[in-house]
Scaffold this active site. Structure first.
Site, PDB file in Angstrom:
ATOM      1  N   SER A 242     -74.898  30.813 -16.626  1.00 38.36           N
ATOM      2  CA  SER A 242     -75.063  32.104 -15.876  1.00 38.36           C
ATOM      3  C   SER A 242     -73.242  32.426 -15.457  1.00 38.36           C
ATOM      4  O   SER A 242     -72.594  32.208 -15.095  1.00 38.36           O
ATOM      5  CB  SER A 242     -76.035  32.508 -15.043  1.00 38.36           C
TER       6      SER A 242
ATOM      7  N   HIS B  15     -76.824  32.706 -19.245  1.00 42.75           N
ATOM      8  CA  HIS B  15     -76.758  31.981 -20.564  1.00 42.75           C
ATOM      9  C   HIS B  15     -77.669  31.048 -20.882  1.00 42.75           C
ATOM     10  O   HIS B  15     -77.815  29.572 -20.738  1.00 42.75           O
ATOM     11  CB  HIS B  15     -74.924  31.651 -20.738  1.00 42.75           C
TER      12      HIS B  15
ATOM     13  N   VAL C 157     -76.825  29.112 -12.691  1.00 43.69           N
ATOM     14  CA  VAL C 157     -77.041  27.784 -12.373  1.00 43.69           C
ATOM     15  C   VAL C 157     -75.756  26.556 -11.624  1.00 43.69           C
ATOM     16  O   VAL C 157     -74.649  27.319 -11.931  1.00 43.69           O
ATOM     17  CB  VAL C 157     -77.081  26.428 -13.369  1.00 43.69           C
TER      18      VAL C 157
ATOM     19  N   ASN D  18     -70.796  29.856 -12.889  1.00 41.66           N
ATOM     20  CA  ASN D  18     -71.254  28.072 -12.473  1.00 41.66           C
ATOM     21  C   ASN D  18     -70.360  27.400 -11.921  1.00 41.66           C
ATOM     22  O   ASN D  18     -70.412  26.171 -12.108  1.00 41.66           O
ATOM     23  CB  ASN D  18     -71.713  27.728 -14.339  1.00 41.66           C
TER      24      ASN D  18
ATOM     25  N   GLU E  62     -75.473  34.999 -24.074  1.00 43.90           N
ATOM     26  CA  GLU E  62     -75.715  35.812 -23.823  1.00 43.90           C
ATOM     27  C   GLU E  62     -77.310  36.566 -23.636  1.00 43.90           C
ATOM     28  O   GLU E  62     -77.597  35.606 -25.377  1.00 43.90           O
ATOM     29  CB  GLU E  62     -74.833  37.502 -24.574  1.00 43.90           C
TER      30      GLU E  62
END
Length: 705
Positions: A187, A209, A256, A432, A642
């Site tokens: 993400s 994502h 994450v 991330n 996305e």
């Protein structure tokens, strides 16, 4: 007169039977939680739920999820019961066994009982909404998932428990096969403070994502308005609370992170037991079982003996050479749904932080912004305290299980976790990467935290691009904010093409000369019309194998002291040119020509919608991340990337734009399972309709309860 006689008769009957007179009198029932609830569906299939009670909001949300994603929703809830093999056959046996062995069904029931009365009512209402849709529209659901009905509140808790603790934290693949397994995707997240905003108002980007194929990680967009709750955002299908959201005063998002929320202990077997602190201890055991549907429809019971060590359940690793015990953090913390609900209810930083302090969500960075101007990055999660220290790498792999010295008992508090609140830079970000570059210039020193909290690096080139995009100018307007989110520029191309082209310019090889011509004309963007993007991507995959992560061929490796300009340079320029020649051959093989327009083969293709694609692999430094799958039938389509995007500015009135890339429904024949690809291909967003007036102006249908 007749009414009076009837009353006397009832009283006489009550005296003879001992029943209370009130039992026969008219009863005033409390209104059902969904009474007065209404769902306004906008023209993109987004449900705007208006309820008179909190439970009514949950009921409407359950109904809406069933309408938009009923097939995958019921399938996931069946899986969360650890009965997927019973419903759908042998292919789910391994999954069921993992959940049964880890006591997920029993713990889910315990967690459900530990919720507040209001949260139990909310979970029951969410389940009731799912059941109501299924009863009203059975034909809209696949026959094979209808057997999971009816859904109960405990099933919702089981799904949350499985997703958080045994998909994100301790999946069977990660624990038993490869600790580097990423079940969580990736993400982007940004928060910009008023000091860096041209308007003087904070701004927030949410941008997970996740996989595009319908699954346990599919996202759903909604708005819920109920007493004490008014939130717009998205969450994974099956969860009754929004994990990404904003209200009029604040917003939050997740990415994450690297939290190592479980420990595998390598056991030393001794006789019928195992060694621990110089003694041989016996395993404790429980008999477990689950059912598997056979090809003829019959059910076979699969029984097994589950062993337990002092650390937790015991498993043999594939190959039988090692035996481990598993200890997962947070199994005594049943409040993940409550924490997210309280985050969404908060209207200011004090109440939001109060929710964060409960530390019930087992992982995820949390990025936050509010109307008062506060911004936050938090490396959130339930992290064990390892008193003996050790590095992150030490605790990712199995550790010695023959001593109590490695057996952790406590977890870190909120105050222990790395965080950045209101930095002087005026922004926080995460892509991330480890927490240390949450803002720039850097304010977090890895040396001030235990080294098992996270790795120091390397920082990905996507994360470097994230920082660069926020740092390029002293002030960002909302239009700037949106435009930078949409950039498809490759940082790796910016950094590596100049030395590569310099090394190749004197080559007499015709393939290399052709490549130099194409790459020299390319603007480093992964856009539909780009004619050098495919060639560069192919070269980059050869130069930096391992999903563009290997640094073996760079002259300078990544460094925390120079985090935004490393890795860089060609370790062996001649070898890099030879790789360029290889890339020419491979690009022709894959795509037919080295100057094929990017969007001719990279397609946003769902159902009957097939549009030119843009965006690229995050590890090449592309912030607009699309992970393209392999070529098939002359095209490649997104594997993940996305997903849900929202961008808000806390101005008056609030500005809010976004999209759900693959649409807001996965049900067959829904008009909303590909209707937002138009925004993805045009690099635009839709306005998020947050007021009832705007919703009613774009109304598709209404559901009343």
């Amino acid at each position: 007169m007749q009414r009076k006689l009837l009353s006397i008769a009832l009283m006489a009957t009550a005296a003879l039977t001992g029943a209370a007179v009130e039992a026969k009198a008219p009863i005033k029932h409390a209104p059902a939680p969904q009474a007065g609830t209404q769902i306004l569906w906008d023209s993109f299939g987004v449900p705007h739920i208006y309820a008179k009670t909190e439970a009514g909001g949950f009921y409407g949300f359950g109904y809406a999820q069933a309408q938009a994603h009923g097939d995958i929703l019921l399938h996931m809830l069946g899986e969360a019961r650890a009965r997927a093999a019973e419903y759908w056959g042998e292919s789910f046996a391994k999954q069921d066994r993992w959940l049964v062995a880890n006591d997920v069904p029993q713990r889910s029931a315990k967690w459900y009982a530990q919720q507040t009365p209001q949260m139990r009512a909310d979970l029951d209402a969410f389940a009731a909404g799912i059941n109501a849709y299924a009863k009203a529209h059975p034909e809209a659901l696949k026959p094979e998932v209808r057997q999971v009905l009816p859904i109960k509140g405990v099933d919702i808790m089981a799904h949350a428990h499985r997703l958080m603790n045994y998909v994100y934290i301790a999946s069977d693949q990660r624990v038993l096969v490869n600790p580097a397994t990423n079940n969580a995707g990736g993400s982007n997240a940004w928060a910009v403070a008023p000091s860096r905003s041209a308007s003087g108002h904070a701004m927030l980007l949410a941008n997970p994502h996740l996989p595009w194929a319908p699954s346990i990680l599919t996202y759903f967009e909604a708005q819920i308005t109920a007493p004490g709750l008014s939130i717009y955002g998205a969450t994974q299908v099956g969860l009754p609370v929004l994990r990404f959201g904003f209200n009029n005063n604040l917003g939050f998002t997740n990415t994450v992170n690297t939290i190592q929320g479980y420990t595998s202990y390598k056991l030393t077997l001794s006789g019928e037991g195992y060694s621990f602190d110089g003694k041989t201890l016996p395993f404790t055991t429980q008999q477990k079982s689950f059912k598997i549907r056979q090809a003829d429809g019959s059910l076979k019971t699969e029984a097994f003996t589950q062993r337990y060590a002092v650390q937790g359940p015991v498993f043999d690793l594939p190959g039988g050479k090692e035996t481990i015990a598993l200890k997962v953090a947070g199994l005594d913390r049943p409040g993940v749904l409550q924490q997210y609900l309280d985050m969404g209810k908060a209207q200011d930083w004090a109440h939001f932080e109060k929710a964060l302090r409960t530390v019930q969500a087992p992982m995820f960075n949390i990025v936050y912004a509010d109307r008062a101007g506060h911004i936050l990055y938090l490396d959130n999660g339930i992290l064990p305290v390892h008193k003996q220290g050790g590095s992150y790498a030490d605790w990712v792999k199995p550790v010695a299980g023959d001593s109590s010295s490695t057996l952790w008992k406590d977890v870190h508090s909120y105050d222990d976790l790395p965080k950045v609140l209101d930095p002087s830079s005026g922004f926080v970000q995460n892509a991330n990467d480890p927490p240390w570059l949450a803002t720039y210039p850097r304010v977090l020193d890895p040396g001030k935290w235990p080294s098992y909290v996270s790795t120091v690096g390397p920082m990905s080139q996507r994360a470097q691009m994230s920082v660069k995009l926020l740092s390029e100018t002293p002030k960002l307007s909302f239009d700037d904010f949106v435009a930078r989110k949409l950039t498809t520029r490759s940082l790796m191309a910016d950094r590596m093409l100049p030395p590569l082209l310099a090394a190749a310019k004197d080559s007499t090889d015709p393939d290399v000369q052709a490549a130099v011509a194409v790459l020299s004309a390319w603007d480093h963007q992964d856009n539909a019309e780009s004619k050098g993007a495919l060639l560069f991507e192919t070269w980059a995959a050869i130069f930096a194998p391992g999903n563009f992560t290997s640094q073996a061929n760079y002259a300078v490796k990544w460094s925390l002291d120079d985090p935004l300009e490393t890795p860089r340079g060609l370790k062996d320029p001649a070898a890099a040119v030879a790789m360029l020649k290889q890339a020419v051959a491979k690009t022709k093989q894959l795509y037919g020509a080295i100057d094929r327009p990017f969007g001719e083969v990279s397609r946003f293709h769902l159902g009957n919608v097939n549009l030119p694609g843009n965006g690229g692999f995050g590890n090449t430094g592309v912030f607009r991340t699309i992970t393209w799958g392999p070529m098939k039938n002359g095209e490649r389509t997104p594997a993940h990337g996305e997903t849900w995007v929202s961008m808000v500015e806390f101005s008056t009135p609030m500005k809010a734009v976004g999209m759900m890339s693959y649409g807001n429904s996965s049900q067959p024949n829904s008009p909303h399972n590909a209707d937002q690809l138009q925004f993805l291909t045009s690099k635009t967003f839709r306005t998020l309709w947050t007021t009832r007036k705007d919703v009613e102006a774009h109304l598709e249908s209404t559901t009343n309860f």
